[in-house]
Enzyme design. Structure first.
Site, PDB file in Angstrom:
ATOM      1  N   ASP A 164       0.937  -0.952  -0.081  1.00  0.00           N
ATOM      2  CA  ASP A 164       0.010   0.060  -0.217  1.00  0.00           C
ATOM      3  C   ASP A 164       0.618   1.151   0.100  1.00  0.00           C
ATOM      4  OD1 ASP A 164      -2.367   1.558   0.211  1.00  0.00           O
ATOM      5  OD2 ASP A 164      -2.940   0.959   1.514  1.00  0.00           O
ATOM      6  N   HIS A 165       0.356   1.837  -0.629  1.00  0.00           N
ATOM      7  CA  HIS A 165       1.091   3.738  -1.017  1.00  0.00           C
ATOM      8  C   HIS A 165       2.687   3.407  -1.118  1.00  0.00           C
ATOM      9  CE1 HIS A 165      -1.754   6.461  -0.554  1.00  0.00           C
ATOM     10  NE2 HIS A 165      -2.354   5.276   1.158  1.00  0.00           N
ATOM     11  N   GLU A 185      -2.641  -0.179  -8.527  1.00  0.00           N
ATOM     12  CA  GLU A 185      -4.074   0.702  -7.384  1.00  0.00           C
ATOM     13  C   GLU A 185      -2.867   1.912  -7.991  1.00  0.00           C
ATOM     14  OE1 GLU A 185      -6.739   0.652  -5.064  1.00  0.00           O
ATOM     15  OE2 GLU A 185      -5.886   2.351  -3.869  1.00  0.00           O
ATOM     16  N   LYS A 190      -9.098   8.759   9.654  1.00  0.00           N
ATOM     17  CA  LYS A 190      -9.353   7.344  10.209  1.00  0.00           C
ATOM     18  C   LYS A 190      -9.769   7.177  11.261  1.00  0.00           C
ATOM     19  CE  LYS A 190      -5.124   7.212   8.272  1.00  0.00           C
ATOM     20  NZ  LYS A 190      -4.916   6.650   6.343  1.00  0.00           N
ATOM     21  N   HIS A 239      -9.551   5.156   0.423  1.00  0.00           N
ATOM     22  CA  HIS A 239      -8.670   5.235   1.158  1.00  0.00           C
ATOM     23  C   HIS A 239      -9.292   5.614   2.841  1.00  0.00           C
ATOM     24  CE1 HIS A 239      -5.372   4.581  -2.035  1.00  0.00           C
ATOM     25  NE2 HIS A 239      -5.981   3.670  -2.165  1.00  0.00           N
TER      26      HIS A 239
HETATM   27 ZN    ZN Z   1      -3.945   6.353   0.667  1.00  0.00          ZN
END
Ligand code: ZN
Length: 512
Positions: free
Chosen positions: A185-186, A294, A336, A369
């Site tokens: 991810d990222h 992605e 978050k 996200h």
């Molecule tokens: Zn993100």
């Protein structure tokens, strides 16, 4: 290991065929217990005269192999002989996970590019996947069980290999053969992409933040003209021809990209899109077509304008980039672990446009996200995407694991809460959230039965959400925390499963 043998013998498990084992697995009986030893029924598989399964002894889960003949060496672990039976206890090591993948290919992550609805689970603790599987397998959706950013790996002292192994063992424990993903991810550099590929991760989320030029969003016309004039002539010609006051229409949605705005987009995005093209070719060389790419542009300071989204996808397609999903930054705040902050109507209006663009350009998934706990916008998200979407929920299962602690171990919860308060200023350096924790009720004034309420207050929920790095690396917390979750495994699983089911049902994902 003696108790394990007793369980096997009492249930005659070592003599059963796979068909008989499958019948047992289909029953509601998820586990067979003897005192504190527990065998996970759905993990029972027999291959070439060897019975494989997951069990827990003395609070620790391992893979077990049992046979009448000498067991193969390729799983490492301790062997004991009980009469005519050999039993091997193979720890949950990354090496044993790799061997398990050769015997049971379904324990390896796969590309989910053909799957309509995918959920990024992002289990920071390496113990939540079983519950995620139990929730998601009831729905028409597929889990990306392993999903971590480099930041999360550093904060939790884990590696991509480790998170893939942790998820794989739980896939085996649950006998989940439908396919699951693993997401680096990222990722921002080729080195990090390579580490993820080497760990067998089929999904790469490419974060374009470092190759973007967001400053151009504020430039006035003369500045844009000046900078645009510096680009190579071929690029300028292409942009001006391709985006001569472009108008896009689909599903009653209209997006305009005037020439000046297209030139601005060129300055903001072209470097990043060239980088994406490079990475896409690199990943394809490693994995053929078996990957999910992605494109993430969500970590910017302003919402992605629909016209910019249009520019980005057209230029990605022009470069032949495989876009399986794309994460814009949406209007409002996706912070978050808490619900959407912002105007619902405004969100819905702009979200519909992002979906219309995606549907007209290869029908890639819109990726959400910081997507956990956004219950107020899920109905709109489900509706406009027609469930062609990827939702990332990392972190919320960590907060819900703390709920298990709040309910069962009040003293430990109090210690964690206080440490999180101390760690909060440090954690804020890595995460953008707006929680002001100064108004939280004093933990010393609350009764044990009230502690769980902290998990339902935005401020403390966010505080705990982002403090995982400090808490999990704290020697006074780490051991007792994992022990408590193991002691209360059933409650933990139930809390995580229900929380995930709530996400799926609010999104309107159909049951199987
Ligand atoms: Zn993100």
């Amino acid at each position: 290991m003696k108790k394990i043998i007793e369980i096997l013998r009492e249930n005659n498990l070592e003599e059963l065929s796979q068909t008989q084992l499958d019948r047992l697995k289909a029953s509601e009986r998820e586990k067979i217990e003897k005192d504190s030893t527990r065998l996970y029924t759905r993990s029972l598989y027999t291959r070439e005269g060897i019975l494989y399964f997951v069990a827990k002894e003395d609070g620790e889960k391992s893979l077990y192999l049992c046979s009448h003949r000498v067991l193969p060496e390729d799983f490492t672990g301790q062997v004991e002989q009980f009469g005519d039976l050999f039993l091997k206890k193979a720890p949950f090591s990354t090496d044993n996970a790799a061997t398990l993948r050769t015997v049971f290919p379904f324990t390896a992550p796969v590309s989910l590019r053909e799957k309509r609805t995918t959920i990024g689970c992002g289990d920071r603790l390496g113990i939540a996947s079983a519950a995620h599987i139990r929730a998601i397998r009831k729905y028409q959706a597929y889990p990306v069980l392993a999903q971590q950013s480099i930041r999360e790996l550093n904060f939790t002292n884990r590696t991509f290999k480790r998170i893939v192994a942790d998820a794989g063992f739980q896939v085996f424990q649950e006998g989940y053969e439908d396919g699951w993903g693993a997401d680096g991810d990222h990722l921002k550099s080729i080195e990090d992409v390579d580490t993820a590929l080497q760990a067998g991760m089929p999904m790469i989320t490419l974060d374009l933040t470092e190759t973007l030029h967001p400053e151009a969003v504020r430039w006035d016309e003369p500045k844009i003209e000046e900078e645009f004039g510096e680009l190579p002539q071929a690029v300028r010609k292409h942009i001006d021809q391709e985006y001569r006051d472009l108008v896009f229409e689909n599903r009653g949605v209209t997006v305009r990209l005037p020439r000046l705005e297209a030139r601005r987009c060129a300055l903001m995005y072209l470097d990043a899109l060239d980088f994406a093209a490079l990475m896409d070719r690199h990943i394809r060389e490693h994995r053929g077509e078996a990957y999910d790419l992605e494109i993430s542009i969500d970590e910017t300071s302003t919402a992605t304008l629909p016209g910019h989204h249009l520019f980005i996808i057209r230029e990605l397609r022009r470069r032949g980039v495989t876009v399986n999903s794309l994460a814009p930054r949406f209007i409002g705040e996706f912070q978050k672990g808490v619900d959407y902050i912002g105007n619902l109507e405004e969100f819905e209006g702009q979200f519909a446009v992002h979906c219309a663009i995606a549907q007209a350009h290869g029908d890639y998934k819109i990726s959400i996200h910081s997507g956990s706990d956004k219950f107020s916008v899920y109905p709109a998200i489900g509706r406009y995407t027609h469930h062609r979407l990827h939702l990332k929920t990392a972190g919320t299962s960590w907060v819900e694991a703390i709920r298990t602690i709040a309910r069962t171990e009040p003293e430990l919860y109090r210690r964690m809460h206080k440490k999180a308060q101390d760690f909060f200023p440090e954690a804020l350096k890595s995460y953008h959230i707006s929680a002001d924790i100064s108004g939280l009720p004093d933990i010393n004034t609350l009764r044990d039965s009230q502690l769980e309420e902290y998990l339902d207050i935005s401020e403390s929920r966010q505080m705990l959400h982002i403090s995982y790095g400090g808490l999990l690396r704290d020697s006074e917390i780490r051991g007792p925390f994992f022990k408590a979750l193991s002691d209360h495994e059933e409650l933990h699983d139930t809390i995580i499963r229900k929380h995930m089911e709530k996400h799926l049902s609010k999104l309107g994902v159909k049951k199987r």
